[in-house]
Structure formats: C-alpha cells, structure tokens
Design an enzyme around this catalytic site. Structure first.
Site, PDB file in Angstrom:
ATOM      1  N   LYS A   1     -12.955  22.573  11.511  1.00 66.38           N
ATOM      2  CA  LYS A   1     -13.247  22.305  12.982  1.00 66.38           C
ATOM      3  C   LYS A   1     -14.307  21.041  13.223  1.00 66.38           C
ATOM      4  O   LYS A   1     -14.956  20.702  12.231  1.00 66.38           O
ATOM      5  CB  LYS A   1     -13.834  23.488  13.646  1.00 66.38           C
ATOM      6  CG  LYS A   1     -15.148  23.768  13.373  1.00 66.38           C
ATOM      7  CD  LYS A   1     -15.717  25.227  14.100  1.00 66.38           C
ATOM      8  CE  LYS A   1     -17.104  25.822  13.462  1.00 66.38           C
ATOM      9  NZ  LYS A   1     -17.290  27.140  14.025  1.00 66.38           N
TER      10      LYS A   1
ATOM     11  N   ARG B   1     -19.580  35.855  23.590  1.00 68.44           N
ATOM     12  CA  ARG B   1     -18.929  34.485  23.532  1.00 68.44           C
ATOM     13  C   ARG B   1     -17.577  35.073  24.068  1.00 68.44           C
ATOM     14  O   ARG B   1     -17.402  35.579  25.000  1.00 68.44           O
ATOM     15  CB  ARG B   1     -18.954  33.697  22.617  1.00 68.44           C
ATOM     16  CG  ARG B   1     -20.382  33.471  22.136  1.00 68.44           C
ATOM     17  CD  ARG B   1     -20.858  32.165  21.025  1.00 68.44           C
ATOM     18  NE  ARG B   1     -19.891  32.174  19.948  1.00 68.44           N
ATOM     19  CZ  ARG B   1     -20.379  31.346  18.935  1.00 68.44           C
ATOM     20  NH1 ARG B   1     -21.227  30.711  18.945  1.00 68.44           N
ATOM     21  NH2 ARG B   1     -19.309  31.260  17.707  1.00 68.44           N
TER      22      ARG B   1
ATOM     23  N   TYR C   1     -39.772   1.148  19.572  1.00 65.85           N
ATOM     24  CA  TYR C   1     -40.134   1.536  21.119  1.00 65.85           C
ATOM     25  C   TYR C   1     -41.539   2.189  21.004  1.00 65.85           C
ATOM     26  O   TYR C   1     -41.668   3.136  20.365  1.00 65.85           O
ATOM     27  CB  TYR C   1     -39.105   2.167  21.685  1.00 65.85           C
ATOM     28  CG  TYR C   1     -37.771   1.326  21.721  1.00 65.85           C
ATOM     29  CD1 TYR C   1     -37.933  -0.055  22.418  1.00 65.85           C
ATOM     30  CD2 TYR C   1     -36.515   1.845  21.232  1.00 65.85           C
ATOM     31  CE1 TYR C   1     -36.823  -0.412  22.567  1.00 65.85           C
ATOM     32  CE2 TYR C   1     -35.275   0.946  21.303  1.00 65.85           C
ATOM     33  CZ  TYR C   1     -35.419  -0.052  22.246  1.00 65.85           C
ATOM     34  OH  TYR C   1     -34.432  -0.709  22.256  1.00 65.85           O
TER      35      TYR C   1
ATOM     36  N   MET D   1     -31.460   3.695  19.147  1.00 60.38           N
ATOM     37  CA  MET D   1     -30.062   3.799  19.265  1.00 60.38           C
ATOM     38  C   MET D   1     -29.229   3.303  18.090  1.00 60.38           C
ATOM     39  O   MET D   1     -28.276   4.012  17.363  1.00 60.38           O
ATOM     40  CB  MET D   1     -29.121   3.079  20.734  1.00 60.38           C
ATOM     41  CG  MET D   1     -27.804   3.717  20.627  1.00 60.38           C
ATOM     42  SD  MET D   1     -27.072   2.953  22.146  1.00 60.38           S
ATOM     43  CE  MET D   1     -28.115   3.346  23.467  1.00 60.38           C
TER      44      MET D   1
END
Ligand code: PLP
Length: 377
Positions: A35, A133, A263, A311
């Site tokens: 998956k 679930r 940053y 990013m």
C-alpha cells in the site's frame, strides 16, 4: 552517481527480505503489503520483487491501488481492505481483486457488483478485535456471517478469508485481540463459512507472536528491511534496508563566526564553518521536526543538519577545520540522507528518532519530486 533528489531502491534487498521472512515464519502463505506506493518504494517493482522472493499475496488499502497493480500486468492474488462508500467494487471483482469486508453494507455492495457481472467475488471478512477502526464488531458477527453464508450459497461470493489487525499496544492487549479473533473465526465456521486464509499478524506479530501466525502473515515494514521494534535493528532481524535517499550537493559555502543559517536563524555558526546545501526539504518528505538533529553521509562521514529544514532544502555543517577545498566536498557530490547503516550512513530509523516519529513515516512520506531508481530488478 546519484541524481539531484533520488530514492534508490534495491530490489535484491526486497527479494532477500521476503525470502528470509517467509522462511522465518513458516506459514503456508505470506502477503507483501505494498500500500501507499509500497511505503514510498514504488508499488509495481516492489510487488514483483516480493513475489519473486516468495510472497504469494499482495496487500493494499484501496481498490485503486490494487487496480494499478493489475494494470501493470501483475496477476497474483491481491487483497484491498479500506473502501469508500462509493468504491468501485465492480472494477475490483472484474479484476479479481479480493475484498476485505468490514460491514453488511459492503458485503451487499460486493454481491450486487458480482451479480451484475455474473461472477463470484472473493472476500475476506475483517473483524474488529480492539483497534476501533474498520472491521465487523463482535455484536454484528452473527448477522454479517449469516448474510455472507447466504450470499455464498447464492454463488455471488466466497468467504475465502477472515482477518484482523493488532494494536501492538501491549502483549496483554494483543492477547485479548488474538482471543477475540479466534472467537470470530470459530463463529464464522459454526455458521458454515470455510475461510482457508486466516490472518491477523503484520510484521511485528509475525516475528514475535507465533500464536498470531495462522495460515498467513502480512509483511509491510520488514519487507522494506526496516524494524518495527525499538529494541531490534534491521541487522538484528536479518533484514537489509531497501531504500537509500540521496541528493547532490547544491552549494558549498564558507561562513564566518556568527553567520545565521536558514529560516529564523535557529542555528548560527559558532565559528568559521563550511556549510553544504542539500536540495531536499519537507516537500520531499524530510521532516521539519529533524531540523538541527539528523545526520547525513557525505564522503564516508556523517555531518549534522543545522538550522531549519525548509520546503526544498536544508543545510549541513561540515565543521570548522579547513576551507571547503580541504573538506574535499564540491557541488554535485553525493549526499546520502539515509540508507543501510552497514554502509556507515544513517538509517531511516535514525531520521525517525531525530524527528520523534517512526521509520514507516520517514520512507512513506518521500515526495513525488524525488526520483525513484530501482536496482537489481
Ligand atoms: C499496513 C498494514 C500491514 C503491514 O503492517 P507492517 O507493520 O508494516 O508489517 C498489515 N496489515 C494491515 C491491515 C495493514 O493496514
């Protein structure tokens, strides 16, 4: 030589891990869970390698993932177990995708699709045994099993399996879930169902809870060569990590004491330092949480990430000794973010520890911008 941003996946490792796991557990059947694009490793090539290594089932969450494997020409049994209310059960039945079923409604939807196609669907009933679930709750077993038996008698479907999934919350919790599962399997048989495939264990239980093995186990994280345990490494388990995440040095810069980096200037050079720019960021799955903590491998040595992961990029500190030339690191050189720790590189688990998460998340979140290159297919 690596690409700008690249995940290199060794399919020989996938085959070898599968063969090793299958031998370890000795169950009649073994599922390779592919998956989420095979946990970021590339679903189609990994599925083929896992089958070559001895898996006889493939597992995915969504029907679309199963159909993509069929479209690639893979004809092994595939199980899909998480469905939208509008899921295309018809396409699944038509393509011989076995469906994990969690409700009477889904059972009816699959039977309707089979009736329309004039076919018999194959289903595995998924039982709720503690995770809260999906899966059929114990209170609904009698109803759902009876409906399944009726649809089976009508030739619309076959209940080929019964399954559930463990929480790994504790040995005690898993034992309760195991007992609940055994009650469910017995109840299904009492009603006249004859599931040949009974499966509960994913990697962790497959390796450490033999009572949970039944007729099949489902290997996800271990297939990729990573350990699901905090107290055992890949090597301890005889596994080889298949993915190595790499990039190429985009810039080398010598900065003076006090220079701010990335940053917020989370880090300032305490003294003159040589910095390397790595062209992968959180868009590529590098956890921002690992800012200032993880290590990367360049020219055979590990160096720390400094400052914030952005990013598209982050910065690594080569240290204060010598200038950039003396460090011998140049633009275009290979950086290994993680790989097989036997090579000296950090592991995906090291990155997970740095980011306070699990290795599953590190490999699965590698982004689309990162090229997958498969070796030894
Ligand atoms: C993802 C998943 C697995 C694989 O789990 P691992 O811990 O990666 O081995 C097995 N079964 C189900 C139902 C899953 O959702």
């Amino acid at each position: 030589m690596s690409g700008f941003r690249e995940a290199v996946i060794d399919l020989a490792a996938i085959r070898g891990n599968m063969a090793h796991l299958r031998e370890l557990v000795g169950t009649p059947h073994a599922m390779a869970v592919v998956k989420a694009n095979a946990y970021g490793h590339g679903a189609v090539p990994v599925a083929r390698a896992a089958l070559a290594g001895g898996a006889d089932w493939l597992g995915v969450a969504d029907i679309d993932e199963a159909l993509a494997l069929r479209d690639a020409g893979i004809d092994a049994p595939i199980l899909a177990w998480l469905h939208d209310i509008d899921a295309d059960f018809s396409a699944a039945v038509d393509d011989d995708v076995t469906l994990g079923i969690s409700s009477a409604l889904q059972l009816q939807q699959v039977a309707d699709a089979a009736a329309e196609l004039g076919r018999t669907a194959s289903v595995h009933l998924k039982l709720e045994t503690g995770l809260s679930r999906n899966g059929v709750h114990e209170n609904d077993w009698a109803n759902v099993f009876a409906l399944a038996a009726a649809l089976e008698q009508g030739g619309l479907l076959r209940v080929d399996g019964v399954m559930s999934h463990l929480s790994n919350a504790s040995a005690y919790d898993d034992q309760l879930a195991l007992e609940c599962f055994e009650r469910g399997v017995a109840a299904a048989r009492t009603i006249g169902l004859t599931p040949a495939l009974v499966h509960l264990a994913s990697s962790a239980a497959a390796l450490r809870l033999p009572a949970a093995r039944f007729s099949m186990v489902r290997f996800g994280i271990t297939l990729y060569g990573l350990s699901p345990f905090e107290d055992a490494t890949s090597a301890d388990l005889g596994l080889v990590p298949a993915m190595s995440l790499r990039g190429r040095v985009a810039h080398v810069r010598r900065v003076g004491a006090g220079a701010g980096v990335s940053y917020d200037y989370l880090w300032r050079a305490p003294h003159e330092s040589t910095l390397v720019l790595v062209p992968l960021g959180y868009a590529d799955g590098i956890p921002r949480q690992a800012s200032g903590t993880a290590l990367v491998h360049i020219h055979g040595k590990n160096y720390p990430v400094v400052g914030r992961v952005a990013m598209d990029q982050f910065v690594v500190n080569l240290g204060s000794t010598g200038d950039a030339d003396a460090c011998g690191v140049a633009v275009g050189d290979e950086i290994v973010l993680f790989g097989d720790p036997a090579t000296g590189a950090p592991s995906a688990t090291d990155w997970a520890d740095a980011a306070d998460t699990i290795n599953y998340e590190i490999v699965t979140r590698i982004g689309h911008r990162v090229t997958r290159r498969h070796l030894n297919g």
